[in-house]
Design a protein around this motif. Structure first.
Motif, PDB file in Angstrom:
ATOM      1  N   LEU A   1      88.949  55.489  34.631  1.00  0.00           N
ATOM      2  CA  LEU A   1      89.702  54.883  33.541  1.00  0.00           C
ATOM      3  C   LEU A   1      88.769  54.128  32.594  1.00  0.00           C
ATOM      4  N   LEU A   2      87.836  53.376  33.143  1.00  0.00           N
ATOM      5  CA  LEU A   2      86.886  52.632  32.317  1.00  0.00           C
ATOM      6  C   LEU A   2      86.021  53.574  31.478  1.00  0.00           C
ATOM      7  N   ILE A   3      85.627  54.703  32.069  1.00  0.00           N
ATOM      8  CA  ILE A   3      84.821  55.675  31.326  1.00  0.00           C
ATOM      9  C   ILE A   3      85.632  56.285  30.192  1.00  0.00           C
ATOM     10  N   ARG A   4      86.906  56.617  30.471  1.00  0.00           N
ATOM     11  CA  ARG A   4      87.783  57.131  29.413  1.00  0.00           C
ATOM     12  C   ARG A   4      87.905  56.121  28.272  1.00  0.00           C
ATOM     13  N   MET A   5      88.041  54.859  28.643  1.00  0.00           N
ATOM     14  CA  MET A   5      88.149  53.806  27.630  1.00  0.00           C
ATOM     15  C   MET A   5      86.841  53.645  26.875  1.00  0.00           C
ATOM     16  N   GLU A   6      85.727  53.751  27.583  1.00  0.00           N
ATOM     17  CA  GLU A   6      84.414  53.658  26.945  1.00  0.00           C
ATOM     18  C   GLU A   6      84.246  54.766  25.905  1.00  0.00           C
ATOM     19  N   ARG A   7      84.690  55.977  26.256  1.00  0.00           N
ATOM     20  CA  ARG A   7      84.599  57.090  25.313  1.00  0.00           C
ATOM     21  C   ARG A   7      85.429  56.816  24.064  1.00  0.00           C
ATOM     22  N   ALA A   8      86.633  56.287  24.284  1.00  0.00           N
ATOM     23  CA  ALA A   8      87.493  55.970  23.145  1.00  0.00           C
ATOM     24  C   ALA A   8      86.857  54.914  22.258  1.00  0.00           C
ATOM     25  N   LEU A   9      86.221  53.925  22.872  1.00  0.00           N
ATOM     26  CA  LEU A   9      85.542  52.888  22.095  1.00  0.00           C
ATOM     27  C   LEU A   9      84.377  53.461  21.299  1.00  0.00           C
ATOM     28  N   ASN A  10      83.650  54.396  21.909  1.00  0.00           N
ATOM     29  CA  ASN A  10      82.525  55.007  21.214  1.00  0.00           C
ATOM     30  C   ASN A  10      82.982  55.777  19.985  1.00  0.00           C
ATOM     31  N   VAL A  11      84.093  56.496  20.135  1.00  0.00           N
ATOM     32  CA  VAL A  11      84.643  57.251  19.001  1.00  0.00           C
ATOM     33  C   VAL A  11      85.020  56.298  17.879  1.00  0.00           C
ATOM     34  N   GLU A  12      85.679  55.178  18.243  1.00  0.00           N
ATOM     35  CA  GLU A  12      86.089  54.198  17.230  1.00  0.00           C
ATOM     36  C   GLU A  12      84.875  53.581  16.544  1.00  0.00           C
ATOM     37  N   MET A  13      83.857  53.259  17.334  1.00  0.00           N
ATOM     38  CA  MET A  13      82.664  52.638  16.759  1.00  0.00           C
ATOM     39  C   MET A  13      81.943  53.579  15.810  1.00  0.00           C
ATOM     40  N   ARG A  14      81.869  54.857  16.190  1.00  0.00           N
ATOM     41  CA  ARG A  14      81.194  55.822  15.324  1.00  0.00           C
ATOM     42  C   ARG A  14      81.934  55.976  13.997  1.00  0.00           C
ATOM     43  N   ALA A  15      83.257  55.993  14.099  1.00  0.00           N
ATOM     44  CA  ALA A  15      84.048  56.140  12.875  1.00  0.00           C
ATOM     45  C   ALA A  15      83.876  54.921  11.970  1.00  0.00           C
ATOM     46  N   ALA A  16      83.792  53.739  12.598  1.00  0.00           N
ATOM     47  CA  ALA A  16      83.699  52.506  11.822  1.00  0.00           C
ATOM     48  C   ALA A  16      82.269  52.203  11.375  1.00  0.00           C
ATOM     49  N   ASP A  17      81.301  52.643  12.171  1.00  0.00           N
ATOM     50  CA  ASP A  17      79.916  52.288  11.886  1.00  0.00           C
ATOM     51  C   ASP A  17      78.987  53.402  12.369  1.00  0.00           C
ATOM     52  N   PRO A  18      78.539  54.290  11.476  1.00  0.00           N
ATOM     53  CA  PRO A  18      77.666  55.401  11.875  1.00  0.00           C
ATOM     54  C   PRO A  18      76.376  54.947  12.548  1.00  0.00           C
ATOM     55  N   ALA A  19      75.934  53.720  12.268  1.00  0.00           N
ATOM     56  CA  ALA A  19      74.691  53.234  12.884  1.00  0.00           C
ATOM     57  C   ALA A  19      74.811  53.137  14.402  1.00  0.00           C
ATOM     58  N   ALA A  20      76.046  52.911  14.894  1.00  0.00           N
ATOM     59  CA  ALA A  20      76.247  52.808  16.349  1.00  0.00           C
ATOM     60  C   ALA A  20      75.875  54.112  17.043  1.00  0.00           C
ATOM     61  N   GLU A  21      76.167  55.238  16.376  1.00  0.00           N
ATOM     62  CA  GLU A  21      75.812  56.537  16.957  1.00  0.00           C
ATOM     63  C   GLU A  21      74.297  56.694  17.035  1.00  0.00           C
ATOM     64  N   LYS A  22      73.592  56.168  16.037  1.00  0.00           N
ATOM     65  CA  LYS A  22      72.135  56.245  16.052  1.00  0.00           C
ATOM     66  C   LYS A  22      71.558  55.463  17.228  1.00  0.00           C
ATOM     67  N   VAL A  23      72.137  54.293  17.504  1.00  0.00           N
ATOM     68  CA  VAL A  23      71.666  53.488  18.634  1.00  0.00           C
ATOM     69  C   VAL A  23      71.888  54.230  19.944  1.00  0.00           C
ATOM     70  N   GLU A  24      73.034  54.905  20.044  1.00  0.00           N
ATOM     71  CA  GLU A  24      73.311  55.688  21.255  1.00  0.00           C
ATOM     72  C   GLU A  24      72.292  56.816  21.407  1.00  0.00           C
ATOM     73  N   LEU A  25      71.919  57.456  20.297  1.00  0.00           N
ATOM     74  CA  LEU A  25      70.900  58.508  20.335  1.00  0.00           C
ATOM     75  C   LEU A  25      69.545  57.947  20.758  1.00  0.00           C
ATOM     76  N   VAL A  26      69.231  56.742  20.298  1.00  0.00           N
ATOM     77  CA  VAL A  26      67.979  56.085  20.682  1.00  0.00           C
ATOM     78  C   VAL A  26      67.931  55.889  22.192  1.00  0.00           C
ATOM     79  N   TYR A  27      69.023  55.328  22.758  1.00  0.00           N
ATOM     80  CA  TYR A  27      69.077  55.112  24.203  1.00  0.00           C
ATOM     81  C   TYR A  27      68.900  56.432  24.954  1.00  0.00           C
ATOM     82  N   GLY A  28      69.619  57.469  24.516  1.00  0.00           N
ATOM     83  CA  GLY A  28      69.537  58.753  25.203  1.00  0.00           C
ATOM     84  C   GLY A  28      68.138  59.340  25.168  1.00  0.00           C
TER      85      GLY A  28
END
Length: 294
Positions: free
Chosen positions: A165-192
């Motif tokens: 459930l927490l992972i499902r929620m985390e995914r939903a949060l990631n989608v929201e963050m990317r939509a609101a702030d494209p820079a968040a996706e870049k940070v996720e790419l950096v970590y990966g």
């Protein structure tokens, strides 16, 4: 007129048999007053519609809405009507901070639930999200069934379902963050990218090229999201990975120098210094302590 302080619900009212996790399904009424808890709660609107009063907010809710409430958040659900034919059914999954801390750090290096760990550190922040295709409802059904039936191993199953459930929620949060702030996706790419190439000699230019940013822009974005420079982030991830390797039985045959090399630090003195700065113990001592705790 001064608003009355909300009543406090305590986990001991719900937890039993040493399990600090409780799941129920209730039809909301107008009897229960506004309250807060000394535990974490995930609420899911199972059926019907109504209102959710959280702190100073009033939110209209309907089937599919989900809320993550940290410790100390005052709230109450109310149905839209007193007509019993139109109930507001809420699913509640409550658990203590110890379980939450374990589940969100059980895979701390590659797969940690970073957004939830950040949110939990800010106890005044709650989250609202909505399922897209019944995914939260399915997990609540399974959680409720396991809790009610209490078959052999149900405690472990409940923790596994809560993690899902927490992972499902985390995914939903990631989608929201990317939509609101494209820079968040870049940070996720950096970590990966960093985690996939820790064993290599990484440079800022390498990372910037992979995520499609200039070096200055990369430094600025990473610093704003993590509070760390690129070099500090690299060191942090390398020490985290080394801690994992030092505690894994399958790596018991590796020397400390070999583990340092596996995380991209080839200067053993530097590795010892960074490790002790982070953990307050030497790598050898850390390995001994981890072996003793197993």
């Amino acid at each position: 007129m001064k608003k009355a302080s909300p009543m406090i619900e305590k986990g001991e009212q719900f937890f039993s048999n040493g399990l600090s996790l409780f799941v129920n399904r209730v039809s909301e009424e107008f009897i229960l007053p506004e309250h807060e808890h000394d535990f974490i709660e995930i609420c899911y609107v199972w059926e019907g519609s109504g209102f959710h009063y959280i702190e100073d907010r009033t939110i209209r809710v309907s089937k599919g809405d989900l809320f993550f409430l940290p410790i100390g958040i005052s709230h109450i659900f109310r149905p839209s009507t007193r007509n019993p034919k139109d109930p507001l059914i809420i699913g509640n999954c409550i658990f203590d901070e110890k379980i939450f801390r374990f589940l969100t750090s059980v895979l701390p290096v590659e797969y940690g639930l970073y957004l939830f760990r950040q949110i939990n550190a800010k106890t005044d922040r709650w989250i609202q999200m909505r399922e897209s295709s019944g995914e939260f409802g399915q997990l609540f059904e399974s959680l409720h069934m396991e809790f009610q039936q209490k078959r052999m191993g149900y405690e472990t199953m409940l923790c596994g379902l809560l993690l899902q459930l927490l992972i499902r929620m985390e995914r939903a949060l990631n989608v929201e963050m990317r939509a609101a702030d494209p820079a968040a996706e870049k940070v996720e790419l950096v970590y990966g990218y960093i985690r996939d190439h820790l064993h290599e000699k990484l440079t800022i230019a390498d990372i910037a090229g992979h995520v499609g940013l200039g070096e200055r822009q990369l430094q600025r974005i990473v610093s704003s999201y993590t509070g760390l420079s690129i070099s500090s982030l690299l060191s942090k991830e390398r020490i985290e990975r080394s801690r994992k390797l030092l505690s894994e039985p399958s790596c018991a045959g590796l020397t400390v120098a070999e583990i340092a090399s596996r995380v991209g630090i080839h200067d053993l003195k530097r590795f010892h210094r960074l490790f002790k700065q982070t953990t307050n113990v030497t790598p050898g001592r850390y390995r001994q302590e981890q072996g003793a705790s197993r």
